[in-house]
Motif scaffolding. Structure first.
Motif, PDB file in Angstrom:
ATOM      1  N   ILE A 168       0.833  -1.205   0.000  1.00 47.12           N
ATOM      2  CA  ILE A 168       0.000   0.000   0.000  1.00 47.12           C
ATOM      3  C   ILE A 168       0.864   1.249   0.000  1.00 47.12           C
ATOM      4  CG2 ILE A 168      -1.682   1.302   1.343  1.00 47.12           C
ATOM      5  CD1 ILE A 168      -2.881  -1.340   2.232  1.00 47.12           C
ATOM      6  N   LEU A 169       1.928   1.235   0.781  1.00 43.89           N
ATOM      7  CA  LEU A 169       2.842   2.382   0.798  1.00 43.89           C
ATOM      8  C   LEU A 169       3.468   2.598  -0.575  1.00 43.89           C
ATOM      9  CD1 LEU A 169       4.623   1.769   4.230  1.00 43.89           C
ATOM     10  CD2 LEU A 169       3.008   3.599   3.698  1.00 43.89           C
ATOM     11  N   ALA A 170       3.793   1.501  -1.268  1.00 35.03           N
ATOM     12  CA  ALA A 170       4.364   1.614  -2.608  1.00 35.03           C
ATOM     13  C   ALA A 170       3.371   2.262  -3.567  1.00 35.03           C
ATOM     14  CB  ALA A 170       4.774   0.234  -3.118  1.00 35.03           C
ATOM     15  N   ARG A 171       2.105   1.855  -3.478  1.00 34.03           N
ATOM     16  CA  ARG A 171       1.099   2.428  -4.363  1.00 34.03           C
ATOM     17  C   ARG A 171       0.903   3.920  -4.093  1.00 34.03           C
ATOM     18  NH1 ARG A 171      -3.185  -0.402  -2.900  1.00 34.03           N
ATOM     19  NH2 ARG A 171      -4.281   1.241  -1.781  1.00 34.03           N
ATOM     20  N   ARG A 172       0.877   4.288  -2.821  1.00 28.80           N
ATOM     21  CA  ARG A 172       0.633   5.698  -2.479  1.00 28.80           C
ATOM     22  C   ARG A 172       1.836   6.590  -2.792  1.00 28.80           C
ATOM     23  NH1 ARG A 172      -2.436   5.172   3.417  1.00 28.80           N
ATOM     24  NH2 ARG A 172      -4.445   4.456   2.595  1.00 28.80           N
ATOM     25  N   ASN A 173       3.035   6.027  -2.703  1.00 26.46           N
ATOM     26  CA  ASN A 173       4.239   6.840  -2.892  1.00 26.46           C
ATOM     27  C   ASN A 173       4.927   6.600  -4.238  1.00 26.46           C
ATOM     28  OD1 ASN A 173       4.718   8.312  -0.200  1.00 26.46           O
ATOM     29  ND2 ASN A 173       4.304   6.219   0.461  1.00 26.46           N
ATOM     30  N   HIS A 174       4.302   5.819  -5.111  1.00 22.31           N
ATOM     31  CA  HIS A 174       4.747   5.660  -6.509  1.00 22.31           C
ATOM     32  C   HIS A 174       6.110   4.976  -6.651  1.00 22.31           C
ATOM     33  CE1 HIS A 174       1.454   8.384  -6.735  1.00 22.31           C
ATOM     34  NE2 HIS A 174       2.147   9.470  -6.472  1.00 22.31           N
ATOM     35  N   PHE A 175       6.350   3.922  -5.846  1.00 16.48           N
ATOM     36  CA  PHE A 175       7.516   3.079  -6.082  1.00 16.48           C
ATOM     37  C   PHE A 175       7.041   1.633  -6.134  1.00 16.48           C
ATOM     38  CE2 PHE A 175       7.315   3.556  -1.431  1.00 16.48           C
ATOM     39  CZ  PHE A 175       7.409   2.237  -0.984  1.00 16.48           C
ATOM     40  N   SER A 176       7.886   0.723  -6.562  1.00 13.73           N
ATOM     41  CA  SER A 176       7.548  -0.692  -6.624  1.00 13.73           C
ATOM     42  C   SER A 176       8.093  -1.407  -5.392  1.00 13.73           C
ATOM     43  CB  SER A 176       8.113  -1.333  -7.894  1.00 13.73           C
ATOM     44  OG  SER A 176       7.480  -0.816  -9.041  1.00 13.73           O
ATOM     45  N   PHE A 177       7.424  -2.484  -5.006  1.00 13.05           N
ATOM     46  CA  PHE A 177       7.862  -3.259  -3.851  1.00 13.05           C
ATOM     47  C   PHE A 177       7.969  -4.728  -4.218  1.00 13.05           C
ATOM     48  CE2 PHE A 177       6.590  -6.030  -0.276  1.00 13.05           C
ATOM     49  CZ  PHE A 177       7.694  -5.827   0.542  1.00 13.05           C
ATOM     50  N   ALA A 178       9.003  -5.393  -3.703  1.00 12.24           N
ATOM     51  CA  ALA A 178       9.177  -6.833  -3.897  1.00 12.24           C
ATOM     52  C   ALA A 178       9.505  -7.471  -2.558  1.00 12.24           C
ATOM     53  CB  ALA A 178      10.289  -7.116  -4.905  1.00 12.24           C
ATOM     54  N   LEU A 179       8.794  -8.547  -2.253  1.00  9.50           N
ATOM     55  CA  LEU A 179       9.078  -9.313  -1.039  1.00  9.50           C
ATOM     56  C   LEU A 179      10.278 -10.203  -1.300  1.00  9.50           C
ATOM     57  CD1 LEU A 179       8.085 -10.178   1.822  1.00  9.50           C
ATOM     58  CD2 LEU A 179       6.786 -11.974   0.671  1.00  9.50           C
ATOM     59  N   GLY A 180      11.275 -10.135  -0.418  1.00  6.51           N
ATOM     60  CA  GLY A 180      12.454 -10.962  -0.621  1.00  6.51           C
ATOM     61  C   GLY A 180      13.565 -10.621   0.348  1.00  6.51           C
ATOM     62  N   GLU A 181      14.563 -11.492   0.380  1.00  7.96           N
ATOM     63  CA  GLU A 181      15.728 -11.314   1.258  1.00  7.96           C
ATOM     64  C   GLU A 181      16.990 -11.446   0.431  1.00  7.96           C
ATOM     65  OE1 GLU A 181      17.607 -13.155   5.401  1.00  7.96           O
ATOM     66  OE2 GLU A 181      15.708 -13.909   4.599  1.00  7.96           O
ATOM     67  N   LEU A 182      17.922 -10.509   0.636  1.00  2.00           N
ATOM     68  CA  LEU A 182      19.150 -10.483  -0.148  1.00  2.00           C
ATOM     69  C   LEU A 182      19.972 -11.744   0.080  1.00  2.00           C
ATOM     70  CD1 LEU A 182      20.965  -8.723  -2.010  1.00  2.00           C
ATOM     71  CD2 LEU A 182      22.066  -7.868   0.080  1.00  2.00           C
ATOM     72  N   GLU A 183      20.386 -12.365  -1.019  1.00  4.85           N
ATOM     73  CA  GLU A 183      21.232 -13.556  -0.942  1.00  4.85           C
ATOM     74  C   GLU A 183      22.624 -13.285  -1.475  1.00  4.85           C
ATOM     75  OE1 GLU A 183      20.582 -18.241  -1.688  1.00  4.85           O
ATOM     76  OE2 GLU A 183      20.182 -16.973  -3.434  1.00  4.85           O
ATOM     77  N   GLY A 184      22.737 -12.511  -2.539  1.00  3.22           N
ATOM     78  CA  GLY A 184      24.042 -12.235  -3.114  1.00  3.22           C
ATOM     79  C   GLY A 184      24.051 -10.913  -3.856  1.00  3.22           C
ATOM     80  N   LEU A 185      25.248 -10.385  -4.042  1.00  5.35           N
ATOM     81  CA  LEU A 185      25.426  -9.114  -4.743  1.00  5.35           C
ATOM     82  C   LEU A 185      26.666  -9.192  -5.607  1.00  5.35           C
ATOM     83  CD1 LEU A 185      24.742  -6.027  -5.118  1.00  5.35           C
ATOM     84  CD2 LEU A 185      26.278  -5.609  -3.180  1.00  5.35           C
ATOM     85  N   ASP A 186      26.527  -8.790  -6.870  1.00 12.10           N
ATOM     86  CA  ASP A 186      27.662  -8.700  -7.787  1.00 12.10           C
ATOM     87  C   ASP A 186      27.831  -7.227  -8.134  1.00 12.10           C
ATOM     88  OD1 ASP A 186      29.495  -8.718  -9.867  1.00 12.10           O
ATOM     89  OD2 ASP A 186      28.713 -10.556 -10.763  1.00 12.10           O
ATOM     90  N   PRO A 187      28.704  -6.510  -7.409  1.00 16.41           N
ATOM     91  CA  PRO A 187      28.842  -5.063  -7.628  1.00 16.41           C
ATOM     92  C   PRO A 187      29.293  -4.704  -9.034  1.00 16.41           C
ATOM     93  CG  PRO A 187      29.883  -5.737  -5.565  1.00 16.41           C
ATOM     94  CD  PRO A 187      29.586  -6.982  -6.324  1.00 16.41           C
TER      95      PRO A 187
END
Length: 427
Positions: free
Chosen positions: A68-87
């Motif tokens: 709901i916050l994403a809809r009101r503030n015009h950003f996208s939201f994804a449920l998830g937990e960070l597993e890895g990062l390739d900078p």
């Protein structure tokens, strides 16, 4: 899947940054360009977790849906937990999501980005204390606070039906969390006794254990003295200069002697996740990401804010892990990232401003110092004034993500709900 800006972590700083960027970019461009990722489906302001733990704040009323916050503030939201990062490849991966029965709901995913902001917070630091991880409760996430609350209700019920008629709780750590949790547990106990018959009433024994020579060591000494006096007057045993040597199911072994306890809460020190060291970024000994004066990590295009960031401040110190720091860093990164989207640059470095600290000591009590060192000597406040100013910080966070009128409506609705159903959650 690609987004220009990916923010990992929907805490105070991460959520405020996503909301600010989304509103600045507008309805269509914001949702296409800004993504917020969090492991939970709703947001709770972390400084209120001690209230969730004591049952004086209901997560079902306080929690705000990220969708709901994403809809009101015009950003996208994804449920998830960070597993890895390739900078270098500018790509991150999220863990698969499974339900309580272990059935796969969402497979592991990869998301590419132009810029990313790590706002994944921190956890508890047990300092290698034997038994702490096994026997002590922590207040890192909403589920931690709810888990302790469930155990607390069982302990309340057991104590009200035993001949001893007592429940002993030990809180390790005399920082803001430990002090505020002590005060909220006293409030919860008082409200509970009002609903019990004379034969079911029981005594609550609270011991606040601190290794340093005073509680609230990061705040002015006057605040520490006033908080200690207030807690002691309300029956809390404040034990300073006591190092915890071991945590057991029956209590604590400390340098000042044993402390029997039915429940133990660990609120002493914070430490960033060990997994941070495996993300290809420079980290400190406490696993915080090393950032420069523009909050950029060792990898170009990767930023960090809040508790997970080791941001230089002054006199060789780091910016303290406080909500006000995350709020300021979010506002700064908003300018930086909007400038980058417009192919510009913000030359001004980030500078933390200490506006002081406030500590809640119960329903109508509080202490604090305002303005930090900006205007010379600290301005000390206490009592109802400090308590109301503490509440205003919570409302200011809501205003940043909801807007003024929505915050007013929400505050009134919760006040009316409290008048009808009471402040203490007993389920």
């Amino acid at each position: 899947m690609h987004y220009d800006i990916v923010i990992v972590g929907g805490g105070a700083g991460g959520l405020e940054l996503a909301a600010q960027l989304g509103r600045a970019l507008g309805r269509k461009r914001g949702r296409e360009r800004v993504l917020l990722i969090d492991r939970a489906v709703f947001h709770i302001w972390k400084p209120t977790l001690h209230e969730v733990a004591a049952g004086t704040l209901d997560t079902h009323q306080e929690g705000l849906s990220y969708a709901i916050l994403a809809r009101r503030n015009h950003f996208s939201f994804a449920l998830g937990e960070l597993e890895g990062l390739d900078p270098e490849a500018k790509r991150l991966t999220l863990k698969e999501i499974r339900d309580k029965d272990g059935e796969l709901i969402v497979p592991a995913r990869a998301i590419s980005f132009t810029w990313t902001v790590l706002a994944i917070g921190s956890g508890s630091n047990f300092f290698g204390t034997p038994g702490a991880a096994e026997h002590a409760y922590v207040l890192e996430q909403t589920e931690d606070a709810e888990r302790f609350h469930t155990r607390l209700l069982s302990a309340f019920t057991r104590a009200s039906f035993t001949e001893a008629g007592a429940l002993n709780i030990a809180i390790v750590g005399g920082g803001a969390t430990g002090v505020e949790l002590s005060a909220e547990l006293l409030e919860a106990h008082t409200e509970l006794l009002q609903s019990l018959g004379p034969s079911q009433r029981f005594r609550l024994g609270l011991t606040l254990v601190e290794a340093a020579d005073r509680i609230l060591g990061g705040l002015p000494e006057k605040i520490s003295e006033q908080a200690t006096l207030t807690l002691q007057r309300r029956g809390v045993r404040v034990l300073t200069g006591a190092k915890v040597q071991e945590v057991a199911a029956c209590g604590l072994a400390t340098s000042a002697g044993p402390i029997p306890a039915d429940l133990v809460v660990w609120a002493a020190g914070v430490k960033a996740a060990d997994s941070n060291a495996g993300l290809g970024l420079a980290v400190t000994r406490s696993n915080q990401f090393q950032v420069d004066d523009h909050l950029q990590t060792s990898a170009p295009g990767v930023f960090a804010l809040g508790d997970c960031a080791a941001c230089p401040w002054r006199d060789g110190k780091l910016v303290p892990a406080r909500a006000q720091a995350a709020h300021q860093q979010a506002s700064y990164l908003r300018k930086v990232l909007l400038a980058k989207l417009r192919e510009g640059h913000v030359a001004e470095p980030y500078a933390y401003r200490d506006f002081g600290s406030l500590v809640s000591l119960g329903e109508n009590r509080g202490v604090g110092s305002l303005m930090g060192n900006l205007g010379g000597k600290n301005f000390f406040v206490e009592g109802l004034i400090a308590k109301y100013m503490y509440i205003s910080l919570h409302l200011a966070h809501h205003r940043a993500i909801l807007g003024f009128w929505q915050t007013v409506v929400l505050a009134l609705a919760r006040l009316l709900q409290e008048r009808v159903s009471g402040r203490l959650k007993l389920h």
